[in-house]
Design an enzyme around this catalytic site. Structure first.
Site, mmCIF file in Angstrom:
data_model
loop_
_atom_site.group_PDB
_atom_site.id
_atom_site.type_symbol
_atom_site.label_atom_id
_atom_site.label_comp_id
_atom_site.label_asym_id
_atom_site.label_seq_id
_atom_site.Cartn_x
_atom_site.Cartn_y
_atom_site.Cartn_z
ATOM 1 N N ARG A 1 57.600 114.995 36.892
ATOM 2 C CA ARG A 1 56.588 114.014 36.585
ATOM 3 C C ARG A 1 55.451 113.951 37.546
ATOM 4 N NH1 ARG A 1 58.744 110.411 32.621
ATOM 5 N NH2 ARG A 1 60.876 109.994 32.790
ATOM 6 N N ASP B 1 57.911 114.078 31.948
ATOM 7 C CA ASP B 1 59.215 114.799 32.766
ATOM 8 C C ASP B 1 59.683 116.081 31.703
ATOM 9 O OD1 ASP B 1 60.252 113.028 30.812
ATOM 10 O OD2 ASP B 1 62.128 113.568 31.834
ATOM 11 N N GLY C 1 56.723 107.494 31.440
ATOM 12 C CA GLY C 1 55.785 108.664 31.296
ATOM 13 C C GLY C 1 54.436 108.185 31.352
ATOM 14 N N ASP D 1 54.288 112.161 20.330
ATOM 15 C CA ASP D 1 54.791 113.491 19.543
ATOM 16 C C ASP D 1 55.121 113.090 18.045
ATOM 17 O OD1 ASP D 1 56.150 115.792 18.933
ATOM 18 O OD2 ASP D 1 57.694 115.485 20.349
ATOM 19 N N PHE E 1 55.743 121.920 24.533
ATOM 20 C CA PHE E 1 56.111 120.769 25.272
ATOM 21 C C PHE E 1 55.475 120.910 26.714
ATOM 22 C CE2 PHE E 1 59.350 118.509 27.965
ATOM 23 C CZ PHE E 1 59.932 117.982 27.180
ATOM 24 N N LYS F 1 50.111 114.706 20.063
ATOM 25 C CA LYS F 1 50.541 116.051 19.354
ATOM 26 C C LYS F 1 50.173 115.936 17.917
ATOM 27 C CE LYS F 1 54.180 117.806 22.559
ATOM 28 N NZ LYS F 1 55.759 118.048 22.591
ATOM 29 N N GLU G 1 50.234 104.502 26.447
ATOM 30 C CA GLU G 1 51.441 105.816 26.140
ATOM 31 C C GLU G 1 51.093 107.239 26.779
ATOM 32 O OE1 GLU G 1 54.169 106.495 25.564
ATOM 33 O OE2 GLU G 1 54.750 106.657 23.595
ATOM 34 N N ASP G 2 51.767 107.721 27.059
ATOM 35 C CA ASP G 2 51.498 109.327 27.795
ATOM 36 C C ASP G 2 51.270 110.382 26.387
ATOM 37 O OD1 ASP G 2 54.315 109.176 26.854
ATOM 38 O OD2 ASP G 2 54.924 110.107 28.634
HETATM 39 P P1 5GP Z 1 58.077 110.442 19.928
HETATM 40 O O1 5GP Z 1 58.710 109.091 19.703
HETATM 41 O O2 5GP Z 1 56.314 109.997 19.646
HETATM 42 O O3 5GP Z 1 58.421 111.710 19.266
HETATM 43 O O4 5GP Z 1 58.114 110.809 21.457
HETATM 44 C C1 5GP Z 1 57.541 109.962 22.406
HETATM 45 C C2 5GP Z 1 58.275 110.185 23.897
HETATM 46 O O5 5GP Z 1 58.517 111.512 23.836
HETATM 47 C C3 5GP Z 1 57.010 110.358 24.966
HETATM 48 O O6 5GP Z 1 56.726 109.017 25.341
HETATM 49 C C4 5GP Z 1 57.661 111.238 26.013
HETATM 50 O O7 5GP Z 1 58.278 110.534 26.679
HETATM 51 C C5 5GP Z 1 58.309 112.252 25.195
HETATM 52 N N1 5GP Z 1 57.834 113.541 24.819
HETATM 53 C C6 5GP Z 1 57.345 113.807 23.689
HETATM 54 N N2 5GP Z 1 56.547 115.009 23.696
HETATM 55 C C7 5GP Z 1 56.893 115.512 24.903
HETATM 56 C C8 5GP Z 1 56.353 116.656 25.715
HETATM 57 O O8 5GP Z 1 55.695 117.514 25.116
HETATM 58 N N3 5GP Z 1 56.632 116.657 27.021
HETATM 59 C C9 5GP Z 1 57.465 115.674 27.797
HETATM 60 N N4 5GP Z 1 57.680 115.470 28.904
HETATM 61 N N5 5GP Z 1 57.782 114.501 26.886
HETATM 62 C C10 5GP Z 1 57.453 114.433 25.696
#
Ligand code: 5GP
Length: 180
Positions: free
Chosen positions: A170, A164, A50, A108, A157, A136, A104-105
């Site tokens: 993407r 993606d 991402g 969340d 989201f 987020k 990081e992208d």
């Molecule tokens: P976390 O571990 O912080 O919950 O999630 C991180 C990963 O989940 C991010 O690097 C991303 O790949 C994916 N992710 C979390 N939120 C989103 C979102 O709103 N859209 C997309 N496409 N991916 C997300």
């Protein structure tokens, strides 16, 4: 707003951050990072997949000596977090005593980042900071300060600019709201 909607394969996606806004913000972030890392020769690490567009645009906006590396973890299925994180690709470089910037992208829940931060810290870098394009609401579970954040967003989201949905979207040129 007229350009608020992108038609992609006949699906209308609502724009959250258009390409030009991202370019401007990434430039600002790059300059700040360049100031903070002058003479430090950092290793800048892309979290695959991402982070790929943010990472490639951001590093071009950091006009100082640096090295690039890549790491990959898996934690997400569809639009819901699976709860477990697994390392798929480790760093190639030796980061012991190096200044590391992890890119990081989106953060969340923060679970992926928390896992990667502890993995990287176990390699004893001199310093570790994180840059995330998006943060987020509620991502505080990381338990580590995210020094460089592009924008804080709500719980929606999002897709595009590396992000993606089931492997697709993407390559959208900006960040868009995903709705089924
Ligand atoms: P976390 O571990 O912080 O919950 O999630 C991180 C990963 O989940 C991010 O690097 C991303 O790949 C994916 N992710 C979390 N939120 C989103 C979102 O709103 N859209 C997309 N496409 N991916 C997300």
């Amino acid at each position: 707003m007229k350009n608020d909607i992108l038609n992609y394969n006949n699906i209308p996606f609502k724009t959250l951050f258009a390409r030009e806004r991202i370019e401007a913000r990434v430039k600002e972030m790059g300059l700040q990072i360049a100031q903070d890392y002058t003479d430090k020769d950092p290793v800048v690490v892309c979290i695959l997949r991402g982070g790929v567009y943010f990472f490639s645009d951001l590093t071009k906006e950091i006009p100082i000596s640096l090295e690039l590396d890549f790491i990959q973890a898996k934690s997400y299925i569809g639009t819901e977090s699976s709860g477990t994180v697994e390392l798929i690709k480790d760093l190639d470089s030796d980061i012991k005593d190096r200044d590391v910037l992890l890119v990081e992208d989106i953060v969340d829940t923060g679970r992926t980042l928390k896992f990667l931060i502890s993995h990287i810290l176990s390699k004893k870098p001199k310093s570790l900071e994180v840059a995330s394009l998006l943060f987020k609401e509620g991502g505080d579970a990381v338990g580590y300060p995210i020094k460089y954040v592009g924008w804080n967003i709500g719980k929606e989201f999002v897709i595009g600019y590396g992000l993606d949905y089931d492997g697709k979207f993407r390559n959208l040129p900006g960040v868009f709201l995903y709705s089924e």
